[in-house]
Structure formats: structure tokens, C-alpha cells
Design a protein around this motif. Structure first.
Motif, PDB file in Angstrom:
ATOM      1  N   LEU A 138       0.701  -1.159   0.017  1.00 13.89           N
ATOM      2  CA  LEU A 138       0.082   0.023  -0.094  1.00 13.89           C
ATOM      3  C   LEU A 138       0.783   1.186   0.101  1.00 13.89           C
ATOM      4  CD1 LEU A 138      -2.686  -1.017   2.681  1.00 13.89           C
ATOM      5  CD2 LEU A 138      -2.898  -0.635   0.155  1.00 13.89           C
ATOM      6  N   VAL A 139       2.047   1.128   0.687  1.00  9.69           N
ATOM      7  CA  VAL A 139       2.651   2.628   0.925  1.00  9.69           C
ATOM      8  C   VAL A 139       4.002   2.431   0.154  1.00  9.69           C
ATOM      9  CG1 VAL A 139       1.864   2.682   3.293  1.00  9.69           C
ATOM     10  CG2 VAL A 139       3.996   1.617   2.889  1.00  9.69           C
ATOM     11  N   ASN A 140       4.186   1.667  -0.966  1.00 10.45           N
ATOM     12  CA  ASN A 140       5.301   1.377  -1.728  1.00 10.45           C
ATOM     13  C   ASN A 140       5.654   2.532  -2.419  1.00 10.45           C
ATOM     14  OD1 ASN A 140       7.383  -0.281  -3.381  1.00 10.45           O
ATOM     15  ND2 ASN A 140       6.227   0.237  -4.905  1.00 10.45           N
ATOM     16  N   SER A 141       4.807   3.379  -2.739  1.00  8.25           N
ATOM     17  CA  SER A 141       5.389   4.568  -3.485  1.00  8.25           C
ATOM     18  C   SER A 141       5.687   5.763  -2.894  1.00  8.25           C
ATOM     19  CB  SER A 141       3.979   5.202  -4.363  1.00  8.25           C
ATOM     20  OG  SER A 141       2.844   5.403  -3.472  1.00  8.25           O
ATOM     21  N   TYR A 142       5.429   5.881  -1.284  1.00  4.55           N
ATOM     22  CA  TYR A 142       5.764   6.788  -0.561  1.00  4.55           C
ATOM     23  C   TYR A 142       7.209   6.465   0.250  1.00  4.55           C
ATOM     24  CZ  TYR A 142       1.006   8.333  -0.816  1.00  4.55           C
ATOM     25  OH  TYR A 142      -0.115   8.955  -1.037  1.00  4.55           O
ATOM     26  N   ILE A 143       7.548   5.047   0.337  1.00  4.25           N
ATOM     27  CA  ILE A 143       8.999   4.489   0.929  1.00  4.25           C
ATOM     28  C   ILE A 143      10.012   4.168   0.134  1.00  4.25           C
ATOM     29  CG2 ILE A 143       7.396   3.967   2.863  1.00  4.25           C
ATOM     30  CD1 ILE A 143       7.788   0.978   2.216  1.00  4.25           C
ATOM     31  N   THR A 144       9.847   4.135  -1.197  1.00  7.00           N
ATOM     32  CA  THR A 144      10.716   3.270  -2.215  1.00  7.00           C
ATOM     33  C   THR A 144      12.024   4.315  -2.024  1.00  7.00           C
ATOM     34  OG1 THR A 144       9.088   2.183  -3.501  1.00  7.00           O
ATOM     35  CG2 THR A 144      11.272   2.452  -4.469  1.00  7.00           C
ATOM     36  N   PRO A 145      11.758   5.559  -2.398  1.00 11.52           N
ATOM     37  CA  PRO A 145      13.134   6.339  -2.443  1.00 11.52           C
ATOM     38  C   PRO A 145      13.851   6.302  -1.359  1.00 11.52           C
ATOM     39  CG  PRO A 145      10.974   7.468  -3.495  1.00 11.52           C
ATOM     40  CD  PRO A 145      10.492   6.279  -2.813  1.00 11.52           C
ATOM     41  N   PHE A 146      13.094   6.395  -0.068  1.00  9.67           N
ATOM     42  CA  PHE A 146      13.953   6.100   1.187  1.00  9.67           C
ATOM     43  C   PHE A 146      14.780   4.711   1.365  1.00  9.67           C
ATOM     44  CE2 PHE A 146      10.582   9.375   1.752  1.00  9.67           C
ATOM     45  CZ  PHE A 146      11.185  10.306   2.119  1.00  9.67           C
ATOM     46  N   GLU A 147      14.062   3.902   1.162  1.00 11.61           N
ATOM     47  CA  GLU A 147      14.800   2.503   1.218  1.00 11.61           C
ATOM     48  C   GLU A 147      15.960   2.174   0.201  1.00 11.61           C
ATOM     49  OE1 GLU A 147      13.271  -2.120   1.072  1.00 11.61           O
ATOM     50  OE2 GLU A 147      11.889  -0.841   0.396  1.00 11.61           O
ATOM     51  N   LYS A 148      15.728   2.892  -1.130  1.00  8.38           N
ATOM     52  CA  LYS A 148      16.890   2.669  -2.092  1.00  8.38           C
ATOM     53  C   LYS A 148      17.978   3.568  -1.648  1.00  8.38           C
ATOM     54  CE  LYS A 148      17.623   3.739  -7.276  1.00  8.38           C
ATOM     55  NZ  LYS A 148      16.954   4.114  -8.375  1.00  8.38           N
ATOM     56  N   LYS A 149      17.707   4.901  -1.184  1.00  6.93           N
ATOM     57  CA  LYS A 149      18.925   5.752  -0.776  1.00  6.93           C
ATOM     58  C   LYS A 149      19.341   4.927   0.462  1.00  6.93           C
ATOM     59  CE  LYS A 149      19.710  10.152   1.465  1.00  6.93           C
ATOM     60  NZ  LYS A 149      19.255  11.453   1.901  1.00  6.93           N
ATOM     61  N   TYR A 150      18.932   4.139   1.613  1.00  9.79           N
ATOM     62  CA  TYR A 150      19.351   3.728   2.462  1.00  9.79           C
ATOM     63  C   TYR A 150      20.452   2.597   2.035  1.00  9.79           C
ATOM     64  CZ  TYR A 150      19.955   0.614   6.514  1.00  9.79           C
ATOM     65  OH  TYR A 150      20.085  -0.077   7.428  1.00  9.79           O
ATOM     66  N   PHE A 151      19.877   1.677   1.190  1.00 16.14           N
ATOM     67  CA  PHE A 151      20.874   0.585   0.843  1.00 16.14           C
ATOM     68  C   PHE A 151      22.115   0.985  -0.255  1.00 16.14           C
ATOM     69  CE2 PHE A 151      17.345  -2.100   1.766  1.00 16.14           C
ATOM     70  CZ  PHE A 151      17.676  -2.914   2.545  1.00 16.14           C
ATOM     71  N   GLU A 152      21.836   2.121  -0.971  1.00 21.85           N
ATOM     72  CA  GLU A 152      22.733   2.816  -1.746  1.00 21.85           C
ATOM     73  C   GLU A 152      24.083   3.397  -0.679  1.00 21.85           C
ATOM     74  OE1 GLU A 152      21.339   5.769  -4.195  1.00 21.85           O
ATOM     75  OE2 GLU A 152      20.658   4.482  -5.573  1.00 21.85           O
ATOM     76  N   GLU A 153      23.529   3.976   0.350  1.00 20.63           N
ATOM     77  CA  GLU A 153      24.503   4.575   1.402  1.00 20.63           C
ATOM     78  C   GLU A 153      25.137   3.306   2.033  1.00 20.63           C
ATOM     79  OE1 GLU A 153      22.253   6.867   3.919  1.00 20.63           O
ATOM     80  OE2 GLU A 153      22.198   8.638   2.635  1.00 20.63           O
ATOM     81  N   LEU A 154      24.399   2.402   2.423  1.00 23.41           N
ATOM     82  CA  LEU A 154      25.164   1.265   2.974  1.00 23.41           C
ATOM     83  C   LEU A 154      26.203   0.224   2.167  1.00 23.41           C
ATOM     84  CD1 LEU A 154      24.898  -0.807   5.487  1.00 23.41           C
ATOM     85  CD2 LEU A 154      22.991  -2.146   4.463  1.00 23.41           C
ATOM     86  N   LYS A 155      25.803   0.293   0.848  1.00 18.82           N
ATOM     87  CA  LYS A 155      26.755  -0.102  -0.016  1.00 18.82           C
ATOM     88  C   LYS A 155      27.978   0.506  -0.047  1.00 18.82           C
ATOM     89  CE  LYS A 155      27.235  -1.922  -4.813  1.00 18.82           C
ATOM     90  NZ  LYS A 155      26.459  -2.145  -6.173  1.00 18.82           N
ATOM     91  N   VAL A 156      28.090   1.727  -0.292  1.00 19.18           N
ATOM     92  CA  VAL A 156      29.006   2.744  -0.427  1.00 19.18           C
ATOM     93  C   VAL A 156      30.002   2.552   0.933  1.00 19.18           C
ATOM     94  CG1 VAL A 156      29.962   5.069  -0.251  1.00 19.18           C
ATOM     95  CG2 VAL A 156      28.217   4.645  -1.862  1.00 19.18           C
ATOM     96  N   LYS A 157      29.202   2.570   2.169  1.00 18.58           N
ATOM     97  CA  LYS A 157      30.042   2.448   3.586  1.00 18.58           C
ATOM     98  C   LYS A 157      30.696   1.174   3.442  1.00 18.58           C
ATOM     99  CE  LYS A 157      29.041   2.709   8.310  1.00 18.58           C
ATOM    100  NZ  LYS A 157      28.039   2.443   9.335  1.00 18.58           N
ATOM    101  N   GLU A 158      30.127   0.069   3.158  1.00 14.38           N
ATOM    102  CA  GLU A 158      30.673  -1.397   3.092  1.00 14.38           C
ATOM    103  C   GLU A 158      31.878  -1.363   2.128  1.00 14.38           C
ATOM    104  OE1 GLU A 158      27.703  -4.011   1.891  1.00 14.38           O
ATOM    105  OE2 GLU A 158      26.677  -4.165   3.848  1.00 14.38           O
ATOM    106  N   GLU A 159      31.842  -0.678   0.905  1.00 13.38           N
ATOM    107  CA  GLU A 159      32.948  -0.590   0.073  1.00 13.38           C
ATOM    108  C   GLU A 159      34.008   0.155   0.746  1.00 13.38           C
ATOM    109  OE1 GLU A 159      31.642   1.173  -3.603  1.00 13.38           O
ATOM    110  OE2 GLU A 159      30.409  -0.738  -4.283  1.00 13.38           O
ATOM    111  N   GLU A 160      33.915   1.165   1.293  1.00  9.12           N
ATOM    112  CA  GLU A 160      34.819   1.995   2.022  1.00  9.12           C
ATOM    113  C   GLU A 160      35.534   1.291   3.110  1.00  9.12           C
ATOM    114  OE1 GLU A 160      33.064   5.586   3.501  1.00  9.12           O
ATOM    115  OE2 GLU A 160      32.811   6.610   1.553  1.00  9.12           O
ATOM    116  N   GLU A 161      34.647   0.457   3.887  1.00  9.19           N
ATOM    117  CA  GLU A 161      35.466  -0.330   4.889  1.00  9.19           C
ATOM    118  C   GLU A 161      36.224  -1.720   4.297  1.00  9.19           C
ATOM    119  OE1 GLU A 161      31.867  -1.767   7.112  1.00  9.19           O
ATOM    120  OE2 GLU A 161      31.537   0.057   8.384  1.00  9.19           O
TER     121      GLU A 161
END
Length: 287
Positions: A190-213
Motif C-alpha cells: 500500500l505504501v510502496n510509492s511513499y517509501i521506495t525512494p528512502f529504502e533505495k537511498k538507505y541501501f545505496e549508502e550502506l553499499k558505499v559504506k561497505e566498500e569504504e570499509e
């Protein structure tokens, strides 16, 4: 004719007698009522008088007892009562409210709140989604199933505490009308269109952080591997140059020679000298 007259006379006599009896009964009844009222009045008056006497006596006894208690209390020393310290307020056991930055990071925005206000219980119950077989080995922590991904699990925890409508829906629907797993599947659809940008941004930041580590760990491992041969070389260098770095030892070797090599070598010169002595002895004997 005489019989008729007699009957009439008897009826008249009976009526007269009845009237006399009724009058006598009414008179006696009135006298009895009057006497009863008089007696009741006397009894009431006597009872009231006795009650007043008893109340007066009780008041007198109470006053006497109060005077005795007051006299005894005046003779007793009054202990000093220390002041009662103020009781500190008991801290609340409720969980702290999440800050606005965390709510924003996990997609709980004003737009989402407004959208949720338009959702009803029927929206969940009538949603065209079939129940899937429940996975019994999936744990549930903090009222949120752990078959959600990391971002969804945190979002679900925050939305239960920050958006009361979702908490109310879940309480009324699970598990009576639907499984926990289906409830969260319907919610995220139901809320997919409202939360998708935030979820995508979260995993992108997490991926960058893992690469730096990962880069940092590789860099540290490379530095450690380069430092290991240098340390080994430093530990071996003093053993090779220990003799040359001691000037006194060099001077002794120059003046005295390498005594160790002569002492440890074979005694070839001494054997030749012994042979010469043997030849001299043989010659002298023969002459």
C-alpha cells in the motif's frame, strides 16, 4: 296473619339490635383508638426523654474522657519529627521517541501519515492477496517479523510507535483475521510509492559504506604485510654486524690474530717437529 306480624316484628327487633351493636362497637373502637393513641404518645414521650438522658450522659462521659486524654497527652514529651525528604519522580519506562531525522531516514513523513489516515481495516481485510504458508522458523522481535529486510524491519518498528493508526490496525487484525506476514506484505504494498525512494537511498549508502570499509581493511592488510619483512630484516641486521661494530674486538683480532682458528685446526706442524726429534734420536743411538 299473625305469623307475618311476628316475622315483621322480629326483623325490626333484629335491625334495632344490630344498630345498637354497631353503635356499641363503634364507641368501643373509638375508645380503644383513643386509648392506643394516648398510650403511644406516652411511650414516645418517655422514649424521647430517655434518649435525651442517654445522649446527655454519653456527651458527659465523652467530655470527661477527652479531658483525661488531654491531661495525659500534656504530660508526655512530644518527639521531634524529622522532615520527610522529597521523593524523586520515578522515571518513565516508556521507550524514547525516535527523532525526526531517523523518522525521515526510514520514510515516515507527513505524506505517509496523511495517506495512512485514509486507510481502514477493510482496506487490509479486502486486499486481494492470498495467505502464504507460515514459516514457523522465522523469529518475531519487537512485534515485527524478521523475514523483512533490515530497512523494512526498522521502518515497521518505527511506524508502530509513531503512527497510531497502523498500530491499531495490527492489534485488531492480527492474528484473528490475518497472519502477521500478510499484514506487513499488504502494508508495504500500500505504501510502496511513499517509501521506495528512502529504502533505495538507505541501501545505496550502506553499499558505499561497505566498500569504504573493505578498502580500509585491504589497505591495513597491505600495510601489515609490508611491515612484516622490514621487521624481520631489522631483527637479523645486528647479528651480522655485531663483530664489526665493536672496535675493541677488531683491535684484539689485529694484534693477537685469529686464535680460534689455530686452536681448532689440526696440529700438522707439531707432527713434523716430532718426526725430526725421532730422527735425531735414531742417529745418536747408531753412532
Amino acid at each position: 296473619m299473625d305469623l307475618w306480624e311476628r316475622a315483621r316484628a322480629f326483623a325490626g327487633e333484629a335491625a334495632k339490635r344490630s344498630q345498637e351493636l354497631s353503635a356499641e362497637a363503634a364507641k368501643r373502637s373509638s375508645a380503644l383508638v383513643s386509648e392506643t393513641a394516648k398510650k403511644s404518645k406516652e411511650i414516645f414521650s418517655e422514649t424521647a426523654s430517655k434518649s435525651r438522658e442517654i445522649a446527655a450522659e454519653a456527651t458527659k462521659q465523652a467530655d470527661l474522657l477527652a479531658g483525661q486524654i488531654k491531661h495525659l497527652a500534656s504530660d508526655l514529651p512530644v518527639p521531634s519529627i524529622p522532615p520527610i525528604p522529597a521523593i524523586p519522580p520515578i522515571p518513565s519506562a516508556a521507550a524514547p521517541e525516535p527523532d525526526a531525522a531517523e523518522l525521515e531516514r526510514y520514510g515516515i513523513t507527513d505524506d505517509l501519515r496523511e495517506f495512512v489516515k485514509g486507510i481502514t481495516i477493510s482496506t487490509f481485510r479486502d486486499f486481494p492477496l492470498q495467505d502464504e504458508p507460515e514459516m514457523s522458523d522465522v523469529p518475531t522481535v519487537s512485534n515485527v517479523r524478521q523475514d523483512l529486510n533490515q530497512w523494512q524491519a526498522r521502518h515497521a518498528t518505527l511506524v508502530l510507535s509513531a503512527v497510531k493508526e497502523i498500530s491499531k490496525f495490527r492489534y485488531e487484525l492480527c492474528p484473528r483475521y490475518m497472519k502477521e506476514r500478510k499484514f506487513w506484505r499488504v502494508y508495504f504494498l500500500l505504501v510502496n510509492s511513499y517509501i521506495t525512494p528512502f529504502e533505495k537511498k538507505y541501501f545505496e549508502e550502506l553499499k558505499v559504506k561497505e566498500e569504504e570499509e573493505k578498502k580500509d581493511s585491504q589497505k591495513e592488510a597491505s600495510q601489515a604485510s609490508q611491515a612484516a619483512p622490514a621487521e624481520q630484516k631489522d631483527t637479523k641486521a645486528p647479528s651480522k654486524t655485531s663483530a664489526s661494530t665493536n672496535p675493541e674486538h677488531d683491535l684484539d683480532v689485529f694484534l693477537l690474530g685469529d686464535l680460534g682458528s689455530d686452536d681448532e685446526g689440526p696440529d700438522g706442524g707439531d707432527d713434523d717437529l716430532d718426526d725430526d726429534f725421532d730422527k735425531i734420536d735414531a742417529t745418536s743411538v747408531s753412532t
